[in-house]
Design a protein around this motif. Structure first.
Motif, PDB file in Angstrom:
ATOM      1  N   PRO A   1       0.832  -1.211   0.000  1.00 47.75           N
ATOM      2  CA  PRO A   1       0.000   0.000   0.000  1.00 47.75           C
ATOM      3  C   PRO A   1       0.868   1.264   0.000  1.00 47.75           C
ATOM      4  O   PRO A   1       1.954   1.293   0.582  1.00 47.75           O
ATOM      5  CB  PRO A   1      -0.798  -0.124   1.297  1.00 47.75           C
ATOM      6  CG  PRO A   1      -0.779  -1.569   1.626  1.00 47.75           C
ATOM      7  CD  PRO A   1       0.531  -2.080   1.147  1.00 47.75           C
ATOM      8  N   GLU A   2       0.321   2.290  -0.640  1.00 46.32           N
ATOM      9  CA  GLU A   2       1.109   3.516  -0.791  1.00 46.32           C
ATOM     10  C   GLU A   2       0.908   4.461   0.402  1.00 46.32           C
ATOM     11  O   GLU A   2       1.844   5.124   0.829  1.00 46.32           O
ATOM     12  CB  GLU A   2       0.681   4.195  -2.097  1.00 46.32           C
ATOM     13  CG  GLU A   2       1.719   5.136  -2.639  1.00 46.32           C
ATOM     14  CD  GLU A   2       1.341   5.647  -4.028  1.00 46.32           C
ATOM     15  OE1 GLU A   2       1.925   6.639  -4.458  1.00 46.32           O
ATOM     16  OE2 GLU A   2       0.442   5.041  -4.665  1.00 46.32           O
ATOM     17  N   TYR A   3      -0.336   4.479   0.892  1.00 47.61           N
ATOM     18  CA  TYR A   3      -0.648   5.420   1.984  1.00 47.61           C
ATOM     19  C   TYR A   3      -1.249   4.692   3.185  1.00 47.61           C
ATOM     20  O   TYR A   3      -1.925   3.682   3.036  1.00 47.61           O
ATOM     21  CB  TYR A   3      -1.659   6.466   1.503  1.00 47.61           C
ATOM     22  CG  TYR A   3      -1.212   7.234   0.288  1.00 47.61           C
ATOM     23  CD1 TYR A   3      -0.070   8.028   0.315  1.00 47.61           C
ATOM     24  CD2 TYR A   3      -1.938   7.160  -0.891  1.00 47.61           C
ATOM     25  CE1 TYR A   3       0.337   8.731  -0.808  1.00 47.61           C
ATOM     26  CE2 TYR A   3      -1.539   7.867  -2.018  1.00 47.61           C
ATOM     27  CZ  TYR A   3      -0.394   8.650  -1.970  1.00 47.61           C
ATOM     28  OH  TYR A   3       0.000   9.324  -3.066  1.00 47.61           O
ATOM     29  N   HIS A   4      -0.979   5.307   4.336  1.00 46.21           N
ATOM     30  CA  HIS A   4      -1.589   4.827   5.572  1.00 46.21           C
ATOM     31  C   HIS A   4      -2.415   5.988   6.142  1.00 46.21           C
ATOM     32  O   HIS A   4      -1.863   6.984   6.579  1.00 46.21           O
ATOM     33  CB  HIS A   4      -0.479   4.393   6.546  1.00 46.21           C
ATOM     34  CG  HIS A   4      -1.005   4.040   7.905  1.00 46.21           C
ATOM     35  ND1 HIS A   4      -0.176   3.796   8.974  1.00 46.21           N
ATOM     36  CD2 HIS A   4      -2.264   3.879   8.377  1.00 46.21           C
ATOM     37  CE1 HIS A   4      -0.901   3.528  10.045  1.00 46.21           C
ATOM     38  NE2 HIS A   4      -2.176   3.565   9.702  1.00 46.21           N
TER      39      HIS A   4
ATOM     40  N   VAL B   1      -4.113   1.955   3.036  1.00 43.48           N
ATOM     41  CA  VAL B   1      -4.646   1.180   4.156  1.00 43.48           C
ATOM     42  C   VAL B   1      -5.222   2.156   5.179  1.00 43.48           C
ATOM     43  O   VAL B   1      -4.824   3.326   5.227  1.00 43.48           O
ATOM     44  CB  VAL B   1      -3.563   0.288   4.817  1.00 43.48           C
ATOM     45  CG1 VAL B   1      -3.279  -0.901   3.941  1.00 43.48           C
ATOM     46  CG2 VAL B   1      -2.316   1.065   5.112  1.00 43.48           C
ATOM     47  N   LEU B   2      -6.122   1.613   5.983  1.00 42.12           N
ATOM     48  CA  LEU B   2      -6.903   2.489   6.859  1.00 42.12           C
ATOM     49  C   LEU B   2      -6.906   1.921   8.274  1.00 42.12           C
ATOM     50  O   LEU B   2      -7.185   0.741   8.473  1.00 42.12           O
ATOM     51  CB  LEU B   2      -8.337   2.518   6.307  1.00 42.12           C
ATOM     52  CG  LEU B   2      -9.225   3.683   6.669  1.00 42.12           C
ATOM     53  CD1 LEU B   2      -8.669   4.975   6.102  1.00 42.12           C
ATOM     54  CD2 LEU B   2     -10.629   3.436   6.104  1.00 42.12           C
ATOM     55  N   SER B   3      -6.600   2.768   9.248  1.00 43.59           N
ATOM     56  CA  SER B   3      -6.775   2.342  10.642  1.00 43.59           C
ATOM     57  C   SER B   3      -7.897   3.185  11.242  1.00 43.59           C
ATOM     58  O   SER B   3      -8.013   4.377  10.945  1.00 43.59           O
ATOM     59  CB  SER B   3      -5.473   2.497  11.429  1.00 43.59           C
ATOM     60  OG  SER B   3      -5.003   3.805  11.345  1.00 43.59           O
ATOM     61  N   ILE B   4      -8.716   2.525  12.062  1.00 44.71           N
ATOM     62  CA  ILE B   4      -9.901   3.204  12.608  1.00 44.71           C
ATOM     63  C   ILE B   4      -9.629   3.549  14.083  1.00 44.71           C
ATOM     64  O   ILE B   4      -9.171   2.687  14.845  1.00 44.71           O
ATOM     65  CB  ILE B   4     -11.151   2.301  12.524  1.00 44.71           C
ATOM     66  CG1 ILE B   4     -11.242   1.594  11.168  1.00 44.71           C
ATOM     67  CG2 ILE B   4     -12.419   3.082  12.848  1.00 44.71           C
ATOM     68  CD1 ILE B   4     -11.524   2.481  10.004  1.00 44.71           C
TER      69      ILE B   4
ATOM     70  N   PHE C   1       1.451  11.960  16.084  1.00 44.72           N
ATOM     71  CA  PHE C   1       2.697  11.201  16.328  1.00 44.72           C
ATOM     72  C   PHE C   1       2.642   9.785  15.732  1.00 44.72           C
ATOM     73  O   PHE C   1       3.587   9.015  15.886  1.00 44.72           O
ATOM     74  CB  PHE C   1       2.968  11.080  17.841  1.00 44.72           C
ATOM     75  CG  PHE C   1       3.022  12.401  18.533  1.00 44.72           C
ATOM     76  CD1 PHE C   1       3.903  13.397  18.110  1.00 44.72           C
ATOM     77  CD2 PHE C   1       2.187  12.684  19.616  1.00 44.72           C
ATOM     78  CE1 PHE C   1       3.953  14.627  18.763  1.00 44.72           C
ATOM     79  CE2 PHE C   1       2.239  13.909  20.266  1.00 44.72           C
ATOM     80  CZ  PHE C   1       3.109  14.885  19.839  1.00 44.72           C
ATOM     81  N   SER C   2       1.510   9.431  15.149  1.00 45.81           N
ATOM     82  CA  SER C   2       1.316   8.019  14.783  1.00 45.81           C
ATOM     83  C   SER C   2       1.865   7.656  13.403  1.00 45.81           C
ATOM     84  O   SER C   2       1.714   6.530  12.952  1.00 45.81           O
ATOM     85  CB  SER C   2      -0.172   7.655  14.851  1.00 45.81           C
ATOM     86  OG  SER C   2      -0.877   8.457  13.933  1.00 45.81           O
ATOM     87  N   GLY C   3       2.473   8.627  12.734  1.00 47.72           N
ATOM     88  CA  GLY C   3       3.162   8.317  11.465  1.00 47.72           C
ATOM     89  C   GLY C   3       2.215   8.062  10.308  1.00 47.72           C
ATOM     90  O   GLY C   3       2.620   7.456   9.322  1.00 47.72           O
TER      91      GLY C   3
ATOM     92  N   ASP D   1      -0.276   8.961   6.985  1.00 47.63           N
ATOM     93  CA  ASP D   1      -0.091   9.851   5.837  1.00 47.63           C
ATOM     94  C   ASP D   1      -1.273  10.803   5.659  1.00 47.63           C
ATOM     95  O   ASP D   1      -1.230  11.678   4.796  1.00 47.63           O
ATOM     96  CB  ASP D   1       0.055   9.016   4.552  1.00 47.63           C
ATOM     97  CG  ASP D   1       1.277   8.124   4.622  1.00 47.63           C
ATOM     98  OD1 ASP D   1       2.329   8.620   5.027  1.00 47.63           O
ATOM     99  OD2 ASP D   1       1.166   6.916   4.287  1.00 47.63           O
TER     100      ASP D   1
ATOM    101  N   ARG E   1       1.889  19.660  11.872  1.00 47.47           N
ATOM    102  CA  ARG E   1       2.837  18.606  11.457  1.00 47.47           C
ATOM    103  C   ARG E   1       2.654  18.249   9.977  1.00 47.47           C
ATOM    104  O   ARG E   1       3.175  17.228   9.513  1.00 47.47           O
ATOM    105  CB  ARG E   1       2.662  17.364  12.339  1.00 47.47           C
ATOM    106  CG  ARG E   1       3.209  17.617  13.749  1.00 47.47           C
ATOM    107  CD  ARG E   1       3.114  16.381  14.603  1.00 47.47           C
ATOM    108  NE  ARG E   1       4.027  15.326  14.174  1.00 47.47           N
ATOM    109  CZ  ARG E   1       5.127  14.972  14.814  1.00 47.47           C
ATOM    110  NH1 ARG E   1       5.467  15.614  15.925  1.00 47.47           N
ATOM    111  NH2 ARG E   1       5.875  14.009  14.375  1.00 47.47           N
TER     112      ARG E   1
END
Lengths: 313, 496
Positions: A39-42, A72-75, A90-92, A94, A117
């Motif tokens: 994946p290219e983006y988070h 990719v996706l985090s919820i 701070f979680s890095g 994108d 940031r």
């Protein structure tokens, strides 16, 4: 005989060896399985803890867009007590999608932190005013109010005495209730009699039953009730039937659940307002990808609102 | 077979044993490899968790020198801080892939948080060095919140990963069992294979020896036709096998030659014995013929005298009778050939019929039926019809009072010349017919075979390949029919 035994045992040994090797290999590959296309983006999606169908569809839309656009996706939650949004910078990630059903000053502080940031940010469903507005994806609640008023005015022959029931299950609408009510008043104009009564249900799915029951026990002058949540609409319709108020009280709901469509078909619910949460989620991720790749995106994307009523429209 | 080192008995033995040994060693190595691989896979699933926990502990201990430095500006604390910071940074994976797996994605975020924490620590240290109190105090506060958040996230991540691993562990255990099962089967089958391989190698070496001993037994029983022993790939054994095969073939050839010579000798002796018997029979026949010729000449002269006397005395009928009798005798003694034209036989039979008609003028009916054109076209053994007619006259009508009939018929049926003598007499019993048609061999039979038996024996002699050359059909009281079939396309066998 010896030769047959030799061939047979050799073949069986080979089969057993091959199967064992294949299993070891499968185990190894499974252990070190890597995506064929990295994946290219988070991106991170920050939503209220409430996981009703509205937010579930937003997540589905966002996940579909992420899969389609190689991201990719985090919820995460927006709950201030759990620091998720506070630590988002701070979680890095994108890019961040936030549904800011929060106290405005807190929300703005966290969004500014992200902005500081240089993390791309998109708001959904509820806007937070800012000097440099953040991209917003969702419905225009004034339009929503106008659509609700249009349904109420179209079916009312006499004066409309109106109550709007907001819900904790749909906090975005409650947060912008002024806009909603302005839209309703704009649509009804002189048909609207008296001030619009504002009510609010809690997160209990059956709270609307209590509220409608109390409303029509105490004040029977209300002849039109508008609900902003689909669960409340279904619960209220059943109470209207039980109290034998069908025909005397018009119900205008939200959502297009099968139960609501059935009530509209039977004439118990006059009409319903349908927004498209899946489209909101999809468009949010798409906007983030545009921000990452092109550096800009639309400031505001209206995902639209539709009317479902007995006329078939 | 050429002698080379690879075909040597010893080398083959060593190769077989060593091959089986290598096979078993390789199999065991694979089992060991798969077990180690599975242990590694099992271990790797906990590796990430251990790493994260270790980092969490390091972060906790990292707080002490940081706080000490920010409070006291201790150079020792700073040194430790820098070392710890570098150690922690080294522990963070260089490549943090963006995975579709939510747990891995969360882990990536935790590492990013730790990295941010370390960056903030560096910023706080820089601010402290620059005596920027307003700079490092809020950073330290932010770090404290961040550390708390990191700890919570690590705990959540551990719980989530543990839940995932519970499911994965079930699958892993099932796979592990399957691999162990297949490994067990593999080692069993490969052991069988090795044992059979060894047995085959031993068989390959000993089989020619066993065959040698079997062949020796066969040869001792006199069976030289057994197949050659196949050569193996072992030079020493093949040498013996080839010598043995050569010896067997040579002996077999000699034995065969001796047997062949013996057979020829036996056949020669048998032929010679048969010839001797035939010569004896011929001599005996000649003697009889000479004896028979002496009396008919005297009788013939006497009959001529009697005929002349009858003419002189005017007894014409007696004279005619004497004349036919004389013709019959003359006919019988005139021809010495074994095979005569059909006309000759018919002429003699006509003379005989005349005499019989004179003897039995009233109750014997004689019929001679033949096509005239056949008489000169075919040849038959001499005197085969008259004895049959005579046999009828003598035996068929012994007890008959009614009219008797003898019919002689000659006809052609396809390639056969068929001569039939039929009477309406008393018939012949089946036992006698059987005895007549299956006579004793010539050398065992009586030397005085006459009449019907004589005809049968001569027909069998002249036509040995034609089994139906003569047939007798008879039933008690309903007459007898004797049929002779002569194959006109084959010459009679008249040579001894």
């Amino acid at each position: 005989m010896l030769r047959i035994g030799l061939i047979l045992s050799g073949l069986l040994a080979l089969v057993a060896f091959s199967l064992s090797l294949a299993l070891v290999r499968a185990l190894h590959v499974r252990g070190a399985e890597a995506d064929s296309r990295a994946p290219e983006y988070h991106f991170a999606l920050y939503l209220p803890d409430n996981r009703n169908s509205f937010f579930t569809e937003i997540i589905r839309g966002a996940e579909n867009a992420a899969e389609e656009m190689n991201a990719v996706l985090s919820i995460h939650t927006i709950d201030p007590a759990r620091f998720d949004l506070e630590m988002a910078s701070f979680s890095g990630v994108d890019g961040v999608v936030v549904c800011p059903y929060l106290e405005h000053s807190f929300a703005r502080r966290q969004l500014e932190k992200l902005q500081a940031r240089q993390i791309p940010l998109v708001l959904i469903n509820h806007n937070v005013p800012n000097d440099r507005p953040w991209p917003y994806i969702g419905t225009n609640n004034f339009d929503v109010g106008r659509k609700m008023g249009t349904i109420a005015g179209r079916t009312a022959e006499e004066e409309v005495r109106l109550a709007v029931v907001y819900s904790e299950k749909e906090p975005g609408m409650f947060a912008e209730r002024e806009l909603v009510e302005m839209g309703i008043a704009d649509a009804l104009r002189e048909k609207l009699r008296g001030p619009i009564m504002s009510l609010k249900t809690n997160s209990n799915l059956l709270d609307a039953e209590r509220m409608v029951y109390e409303l029509f026990t105490d004040d029977s002058r209300i002849n039109t009730v508008i609900f902003t949540d689909s669960n409340d609409t279904i619960a209220a319709a059943q109470v209207i039937i039980d109290m034998n108020l069908v025909g005397r009280v018009r119900i205008i709901g939200s959502g297009n659940d099968p139960g609501i469509i059935e009530y509209i078909r039977k004439g118990i619910v006059t009409g319903s307002i349908v927004v498209n949460p899946e489209k909101i989620g999809y468009q949010a991720v798409k906007s983030l990808v545009e921000l990452r790749s092109a550096g800009y995106t639309s400031t505001s994307v209206d995902t639209g609102v539709e009317i479902v009523d007995g006329s078939g429209r | 077979m050429k002698k080379n080192l690879r075909n040597s008995f010893r080398i083959q033995m060593v190769l077989s044993v060593f091959g089986v040994f290598i096979l078993l060693v390789l199999s065991t190595t694979y089992i060991l490899f798969s077990s180690i691989r599975m242990q590694e896979i099992a271990d790797s699933s906990f590796q990430k968790e251990r790493n994260l926990k270790s980092m969490q502990e390091s972060l906790m201990t990292y707080q002490t020198p940081l706080l000490e430095y920010l409070s006291t500006r201790s150079s020792n604390a700073l040194a430790k801080l820098l070392v710890d910071s570098q150690t922690l940074r080294n522990k963070i994976p260089a490549n943090m892939p963006k995975s579709t797996d939510s747990t891995e994605l969360r882990e990536r975020e935790v590492y990013a948080l730790i990295l941010s924490f370390l960056d903030m620590a560096d910023a706080a240290v820089e601010a402290k060095r620059g005596r920027n109190i307003a700079g490092y105090i809020p950073v330290y506060e932010e770090m404290t919140r961040l550390l708390k958040y990191i700890n919570e996230e690590v705990e959540k991540l551990s719980t989530e990963r543990f839940r995932d691993q519970l499911d994965a562990y079930g699958v892993f255990v099932a796979d592990f069992r399957n691999i162990q099962l297949w490994n067990l089967l593999f080692i069993i089958f490969i052991s069988f294979f090795s044992i059979l391989l060894l047995l085959r190698a031993v068989e390959k070496m000993t089989d020619p020896m066993v065959r040698l001993s079997e062949m020796a037994t066969e040869l001792s029983d006199g069976h030289f036709g057994v197949e050659d022993i196949k050569t193996s790939s072992i030079y020493e054994i093949d040498h013996v096998v080839e010598a043995f095969n050569r010896m067997k073939n040579e002996i077999g050839k000699y034995i065969e030659e001796i047997r062949w010579q013996e057979n020829i000798k036996q056949e020669y002796m048998q032929e010679r014995l048969r010839n001797l018997k035939m010569e004896e029979l011929v001599r005996r026949m000649e003697i009889y013929t000479l004896q028979a010729q002496m009396n008919p000449h005297f009788l013939f002269n006497t009959l001529n005298t009697g005929m002349q006397l009858a003419i002189v005395e005017g007894a014409d009928r007696t004279g005619e009778y004497m004349e036919y009798l004389s013709l019959l005798f003359r006919h019988n003694i005139r021809n010495k050939d074994s095979i005569v034209p059909l006309r000759h036989e018919i002429e003699g039979l006509k003379y005989y019929f005349y005499i019989l008609k004179v003897r039995f003028p009233k109750n014997l009916d004689l019929v001679l039926d033949y096509p005239e054109e056949m008489l000169d076209g075919y040849r038959i053994p001499v005197s085969i019809l008259q004895p049959l007619v005579e046999n009828c006259v003598v035996h068929a009508f012994k007890n008959s009072a009614g009219p008797s009939s003898i019919v002689v018929r000659i006809e052609k049926r396809r390639s056969d010349l068929v001569l039939t003598v039929a009477d309406n007499g008393c018939g012949i019993s089946a036992e006698i017919v059987e005895g007549l048609l299956h006579p004793l061999p010539i050398d065992e039979s009586s030397s005085r075979v006459m009449g019907l038996e004589n005809v049968i024996q001569r027909l069998y002699f002249f036509y040995p390949d034609k089994k139906d050359v003569i047939e007798i059909e008879s039933a008690s009281g309903s007459g007898t029919t004797i049929t002779i079939r002569i194959d006109t396309e084959n010459e009679p066998c008249i040579a001894f």
